[in-house]
Design an enzyme around this catalytic site. Structure first.
Site, PDB file in Angstrom:
ATOM      1  N   GLU A 162     -22.853   6.935  -4.203  1.00 56.44           N
ATOM      2  CA  GLU A 162     -24.114   6.191  -4.089  1.00 56.44           C
ATOM      3  C   GLU A 162     -24.755   6.438  -2.727  1.00 56.44           C
ATOM      4  OE1 GLU A 162     -22.312   1.880  -3.194  1.00 56.44           O
ATOM      5  OE2 GLU A 162     -22.080   2.532  -5.288  1.00 56.44           O
ATOM      6  N   CYS A 204      12.419  -1.623  16.132  1.00 55.70           N
ATOM      7  CA  CYS A 204      12.598  -0.292  16.704  1.00 55.70           C
ATOM      8  C   CYS A 204      14.085  -0.022  16.902  1.00 55.70           C
ATOM      9  CB  CYS A 204      11.871  -0.226  18.051  1.00 55.70           C
ATOM     10  SG  CYS A 204      12.151   1.275  18.989  1.00 55.70           S
ATOM     11  N   CYS A 207       8.312  -0.016  23.197  1.00 51.17           N
ATOM     12  CA  CYS A 207       8.356   1.264  23.929  1.00 51.17           C
ATOM     13  C   CYS A 207       7.235   2.220  23.525  1.00 51.17           C
ATOM     14  CB  CYS A 207       9.723   1.935  23.747  1.00 51.17           C
ATOM     15  SG  CYS A 207      10.053   2.461  22.049  1.00 51.17           S
ATOM     16  N   HIS A 256      -8.033   7.300  12.108  1.00 52.33           N
ATOM     17  CA  HIS A 256      -7.524   5.924  12.004  1.00 52.33           C
ATOM     18  C   HIS A 256      -6.018   5.865  11.801  1.00 52.33           C
ATOM     19  CE1 HIS A 256     -11.865   4.598  10.729  1.00 52.33           C
ATOM     20  NE2 HIS A 256     -11.747   4.825  12.024  1.00 52.33           N
ATOM     21  N   ARG A 270       0.827  -1.210   0.000  1.00 51.58           N
ATOM     22  CA  ARG A 270       0.000   0.000   0.000  1.00 51.58           C
ATOM     23  C   ARG A 270       0.860   1.258   0.000  1.00 51.58           C
ATOM     24  NH1 ARG A 270      -4.496  -0.802   4.403  1.00 51.58           N
ATOM     25  NH2 ARG A 270      -5.162   1.272   3.697  1.00 51.58           N
ATOM     26  N   THR A 314     -17.709   8.267   2.375  1.00 53.39           N
ATOM     27  CA  THR A 314     -17.590   7.163   3.341  1.00 53.39           C
ATOM     28  C   THR A 314     -18.863   6.334   3.313  1.00 53.39           C
ATOM     29  OG1 THR A 314     -17.319   6.564   5.678  1.00 53.39           O
ATOM     30  CG2 THR A 314     -18.268   8.728   5.254  1.00 53.39           C
ATOM     31  N   SER A 315     -18.682   5.016   3.452  1.00 51.87           N
ATOM     32  CA  SER A 315     -19.846   4.122   3.411  1.00 51.87           C
ATOM     33  C   SER A 315     -20.643   4.186   4.706  1.00 51.87           C
ATOM     34  CB  SER A 315     -19.390   2.679   3.142  1.00 51.87           C
ATOM     35  OG  SER A 315     -18.478   2.272   4.149  1.00 51.87           O
ATOM     36  N   CYS A 346      14.607   0.181  21.037  1.00 53.43           N
ATOM     37  CA  CYS A 346      14.519  -0.951  21.968  1.00 53.43           C
ATOM     38  C   CYS A 346      14.549  -2.308  21.270  1.00 53.43           C
ATOM     39  CB  CYS A 346      13.267  -0.830  22.830  1.00 53.43           C
ATOM     40  SG  CYS A 346      11.750  -1.242  21.953  1.00 53.43           S
ATOM     41  N   GLN A 376     -11.100   9.606   8.083  1.00 58.79           N
ATOM     42  CA  GLN A 376     -10.847   8.203   8.425  1.00 58.79           C
ATOM     43  C   GLN A 376      -9.668   7.673   7.608  1.00 58.79           C
ATOM     44  OE1 GLN A 376     -14.845   5.932   8.687  1.00 58.79           O
ATOM     45  NE2 GLN A 376     -15.295   7.752   7.515  1.00 58.79           N
TER      46      GLN A 376
HETATM   47  C1  BJW Z   1     -17.006   8.018  -3.428  1.00 56.77           C
HETATM   48  C2  BJW Z   1     -16.130   8.108  -4.521  1.00 56.77           C
HETATM   49  C3  BJW Z   1     -15.952   9.380  -5.079  1.00 56.77           C
HETATM   50  C4  BJW Z   1     -16.181   6.068  -3.890  1.00 56.77           C
HETATM   51  N1  BJW Z   1     -16.597  10.420  -4.560  1.00 56.77           N
HETATM   52  N2  BJW Z   1     -17.651   9.061  -2.942  1.00 56.77           N
HETATM   53  C5  BJW Z   1     -20.707  -0.232  17.518  1.00 56.77           C
HETATM   54  C6  BJW Z   1     -21.534  -1.162  16.939  1.00 56.77           C
HETATM   55  C7  BJW Z   1     -20.994  -2.226  16.222  1.00 56.77           C
HETATM   56  C8  BJW Z   1     -19.618  -2.396  16.083  1.00 56.77           C
HETATM   57  C9  BJW Z   1     -18.803  -1.454  16.661  1.00 56.77           C
HETATM   58  C10 BJW Z   1     -19.343  -0.406  17.378  1.00 56.77           C
HETATM   59  N3  BJW Z   1     -18.306   0.374  17.820  1.00 56.77           N
HETATM   60  C11 BJW Z   1     -17.155  -0.186  17.401  1.00 56.77           C
HETATM   61  C12 BJW Z   1     -17.437  -1.294  16.692  1.00 56.77           C
HETATM   62  C13 BJW Z   1     -16.436  -2.182  16.051  1.00 56.77           C
HETATM   63  C14 BJW Z   1     -15.824  -1.616  14.806  1.00 56.77           C
HETATM   64  C15 BJW Z   1     -16.910  -1.363  13.776  1.00 56.77           C
HETATM   65  O1  BJW Z   1     -17.316  -0.243  13.501  1.00 56.77           O
HETATM   66  N4  BJW Z   1     -17.382  -2.382  13.110  1.00 56.77           N
HETATM   67  C16 BJW Z   1     -18.402  -2.229  12.058  1.00 56.77           C
HETATM   68  C17 BJW Z   1     -17.898  -2.884  10.776  1.00 56.77           C
HETATM   69  C18 BJW Z   1     -19.718  -2.703  12.557  1.00 56.77           C
HETATM   70  N5  BJW Z   1     -15.084  -0.400  15.104  1.00 56.77           N
HETATM   71  C19 BJW Z   1     -13.887  -0.462  15.640  1.00 56.77           C
HETATM   72  O2  BJW Z   1     -13.376  -1.513  15.930  1.00 56.77           O
HETATM   73  C20 BJW Z   1     -13.180   0.848  15.915  1.00 56.77           C
HETATM   74  N6  BJW Z   1     -12.740   0.847  17.268  1.00 56.77           N
HETATM   75  C21 BJW Z   1     -13.560   1.159  18.289  1.00 56.77           C
HETATM   76  O3  BJW Z   1     -14.647   1.655  18.116  1.00 56.77           O
HETATM   77  O4  BJW Z   1     -13.033   0.849  19.515  1.00 56.77           O
HETATM   78  C22 BJW Z   1     -13.935   0.696  20.614  1.00 56.77           C
HETATM   79  C23 BJW Z   1     -14.765  -0.570  20.428  1.00 56.77           C
HETATM   80  C24 BJW Z   1     -14.211  -1.716  19.879  1.00 56.77           C
HETATM   81  C25 BJW Z   1     -14.979  -2.866  19.687  1.00 56.77           C
HETATM   82  C26 BJW Z   1     -16.336  -2.861  20.021  1.00 56.77           C
HETATM   83  C27 BJW Z   1     -16.903  -1.702  20.549  1.00 56.77           C
HETATM   84  C28 BJW Z   1     -16.117  -0.554  20.768  1.00 56.77           C
HETATM   85  C29 BJW Z   1     -11.923   0.937  15.038  1.00 56.77           C
HETATM   86  C30 BJW Z   1     -12.244   1.061  13.594  1.00 56.77           C
HETATM   87  C31 BJW Z   1     -10.949   1.030  12.780  1.00 56.77           C
HETATM   88  C32 BJW Z   1     -11.208   1.013  11.278  1.00 56.77           C
HETATM   89  N7  BJW Z   1      -9.995   0.736  10.603  1.00 56.77           N
HETATM   90  C33 BJW Z   1      -9.961   0.736   9.145  1.00 56.77           C
HETATM   91  C34 BJW Z   1      -8.558   0.292   8.673  1.00 56.77           C
HETATM   92  C35 BJW Z   1      -7.535   1.392   8.917  1.00 56.77           C
HETATM   93  C36 BJW Z   1      -6.155   0.955   8.563  1.00 56.77           C
HETATM   94  C37 BJW Z   1      -5.963   0.690   7.096  1.00 56.77           C
HETATM   95  O5  BJW Z   1      -6.425   1.431   6.219  1.00 56.77           O
HETATM   96  O6  BJW Z   1      -5.281  -0.270   6.798  1.00 56.77           O
HETATM   97  O7  BJW Z   1     -10.279   2.054   8.656  1.00 56.77           O
HETATM   98  S1  BJW Z   1     -11.242  -0.279   8.414  1.00 56.77           S
HETATM   99  C38 BJW Z   1     -11.551   0.767   7.056  1.00 56.77           C
HETATM  100  O8  BJW Z   1     -12.910   1.265   7.114  1.00 56.77           O
HETATM  101  C39 BJW Z   1     -10.635   2.003   7.258  1.00 56.77           C
HETATM  102  C40 BJW Z   1     -11.555   3.113   6.869  1.00 56.77           C
HETATM  103  O9  BJW Z   1     -11.096   4.335   7.427  1.00 56.77           O
HETATM  104  C41 BJW Z   1     -12.894   2.662   7.414  1.00 56.77           C
HETATM  105  C42 BJW Z   1     -14.066   3.324   6.769  1.00 56.77           C
HETATM  106  O10 BJW Z   1     -14.139   3.036   5.411  1.00 56.77           O
HETATM  107  P1  BJW Z   1     -14.647   4.144   4.406  1.00 56.77           P
HETATM  108  O11 BJW Z   1     -13.697   5.281   4.412  1.00 56.77           O
HETATM  109  O12 BJW Z   1     -16.055   4.454   4.674  1.00 56.77           O
HETATM  110  O13 BJW Z   1     -14.445   3.399   2.999  1.00 56.77           O
HETATM  111  P2  BJW Z   1     -15.455   2.463   2.187  1.00 56.77           P
HETATM  112  O14 BJW Z   1     -14.666   1.767   1.152  1.00 56.77           O
HETATM  113  O15 BJW Z   1     -16.278   1.643   3.086  1.00 56.77           O
HETATM  114  O16 BJW Z   1     -16.462   3.496   1.490  1.00 56.77           O
HETATM  115  C43 BJW Z   1     -16.040   4.365   0.451  1.00 56.77           C
HETATM  116  C44 BJW Z   1     -17.237   5.230   0.073  1.00 56.77           C
HETATM  117  O17 BJW Z   1     -16.813   6.185  -0.872  1.00 56.77           O
HETATM  118  C45 BJW Z   1     -18.386   4.445  -0.583  1.00 56.77           C
HETATM  119  O18 BJW Z   1     -19.615   4.828   0.050  1.00 56.77           O
HETATM  120  C46 BJW Z   1     -18.366   4.904  -2.048  1.00 56.77           C
HETATM  121  O19 BJW Z   1     -19.651   4.967  -2.624  1.00 56.77           O
HETATM  122  C47 BJW Z   1     -17.767   6.283  -1.910  1.00 56.77           C
HETATM  123  N8  BJW Z   1     -17.016   6.768  -3.075  1.00 56.77           N
HETATM  124  N9  BJW Z   1     -15.633   6.915  -4.821  1.00 56.77           N
HETATM  125  C48 BJW Z   1     -17.442  10.308  -3.553  1.00 56.77           C
HETATM  126  N10 BJW Z   1     -15.117   9.615  -6.170  1.00 56.77           N
HETATM  127 ZN    ZN Z   2      10.869   0.691  20.837  1.00 54.06          ZN
END
Ligand code: BJW
Ligand code: ZN
Length: 261
Positions: free
Chosen positions: A234, A166, A150, A139, A90, A207-208, A169, A121
């Site tokens: 969408e 690291c 560390c 994120h 990536r 964002t979705s 350490c 995000q």
């Molecule tokens: C266009 C376009 C154009 C295309 N113009 N538009 C409550 C309820 C249920 C579950 C949970 C909850 N709270 C927490 C959770 C668990 C979990 C979660 O949400 N799960 C769900 C799947 C249900 N959340 C977490 O674990 C978070 N931590 C947390 O809340 O801690 C406390 C906790 C933990 C556990 C339980 C409860 C509390 C952490 C979330 C970390 C997300 N990490 C990632 C990876 C980052 C690293 C990496 O990139 O490698 O972040 S996942 C991935 O999704 C990434 C993104 O930032 C994130 C969002 O995705 P995004 O940006 O929306 O992308 P897409 O692809 O989904 O959508 C793209 C959109 O663009 C589409 O709609 C297209 O139509 C549009 N588009 N081209 C305009 N040109």
């Molecule tokens: Zn270290």
């Protein structure tokens, strides 16, 4: 904008014509011009026109792996080499990419709005490259590494060895990003919610709306009386919640909104 495209409304499907979209763009521009406090929340879609694959779209696969399956602490614990290989790939993809007109339009918007907060995000660093300043990376950032021993966080833009260590350490380094099930940085999160709760306008772009806690931010703002604007290719699960939803590419719509004041 997609001429004659349609969006799912509360009572069925409502045709969206090009002239509706022009009116919406004008409306959003007028509201922004009068606003004191604006929050913009972005997701992978805003970087799509720079060439960054989205997570839940067609680009969400690396080799046979779903990108989202590798963005977990479990995947890293099981096979850190594989996960580093994925993040190195990536880094190679993202390295040469440039901000697009959507990123640039938000820089202009920030310069015009008295209190502007950009919450992203995305981990690609493209908002900062474009020149956005008051920005919260929910994120993390793919160009930062964190030591599992560390805890030190450092910027490193190179393609790393598959088990990077690291220099301080000797413990294993990991990407400084937030994986599923991990907590977001509490101070970044509280600053983000603070801004959302005080915003007059919240724009949710590309964002979705499937990942918490970012997904709830629109709802929180709505409860506080903010005007919500969505820009997405969408409809999303939250489209019916928004005051204005514009279907189309953020790289085309944002310049229309932000660059003709
Ligand atoms: C266009 C376009 C154009 C295309 N113009 N538009 C409550 C309820 C249920 C579950 C949970 C909850 N709270 C927490 C959770 C668990 C979990 C979660 O949400 N799960 C769900 C799947 C249900 N959340 C977490 O674990 C978070 N931590 C947390 O809340 O801690 C406390 C906790 C933990 C556990 C339980 C409860 C509390 C952490 C979330 C970390 C997300 N990490 C990632 C990876 C980052 C690293 C990496 O990139 O490698 O972040 S996942 C991935 O999704 C990434 C993104 O930032 C994130 C969002 O995705 P995004 O940006 O929306 O992308 P897409 O692809 O989904 O959508 C793209 C959109 O663009 C589409 O709609 C297209 O139509 C549009 N588009 N081209 C305009 N040109
Ligand atoms: Zn270290």
């Amino acid at each position: 904008m997609a001429e004659g495209s349609s969006v799912s409304g509360g009572t069925g499907r409502i045709a969206v014509t090009a002239s509706d979209d022009v009116m919406k763009v004008d409306l959003v521009r007028d509201r922004l011009a009068r606003a004191q406090r604006v929050v913009v929340l972005t997701g992978a879609g805003i970087s799509a026109e720079s060439g960054v694959p989205t997570f839940r779209g067609e680009g969400g696969l690396w080799r046979q792996h779903r990108a989202l399956d590798l963005a977990t602490p479990q995947a890293f614990a099981r096979d850190p080499r594989l996960v580093w290989e994925f993040y190195n790939w990536r880094r190679e993809v993202l390295g040469p990419l440039e901000p697009n007109p959507g990123h640039n339009a938000l820089v202009k918007l920030e310069q015009r709005v008295p209190q502007f907060t950009l919450i992203t995000q995305n981990i690609d660093g493209l908002h900062a490259r474009a020149g956005s300043r008051n920005m919260l990376e929910l994120h993390g950032n793919i160009w930062h590494v964190r030591c599992l021993g560390c805890g030190k966080v450092a910027e490193d833009r190179s393609v790393l060895p598959l088990m990077p260590r690291c220099p301080g350490c000797g413990a294993l380094l990991r990407p400084h990003v937030v994986w599923f099930g991990e907590s977001l940085d509490p101070s970044i999160l509280s600053t983000a919610f603070e801004a959302v709760q005080h915003a007059e306008i919240v724009m949710v772009i590309g964002t979705s709306g499937t990942v918490e806690p970012a997904a709830s931010m629109g709802m929180v703002a709505k409860r506080k009386g903010a005007c919500l604007v969505e820009i997405n290719l969408e409809p999303t699960p939250f489209t019916t919640l928004y005051d204005t939803s514009i279907l189309g590419k953020s790289g085309e719509i944002l310049p229309m909104i932000c660059e003709s004041w």
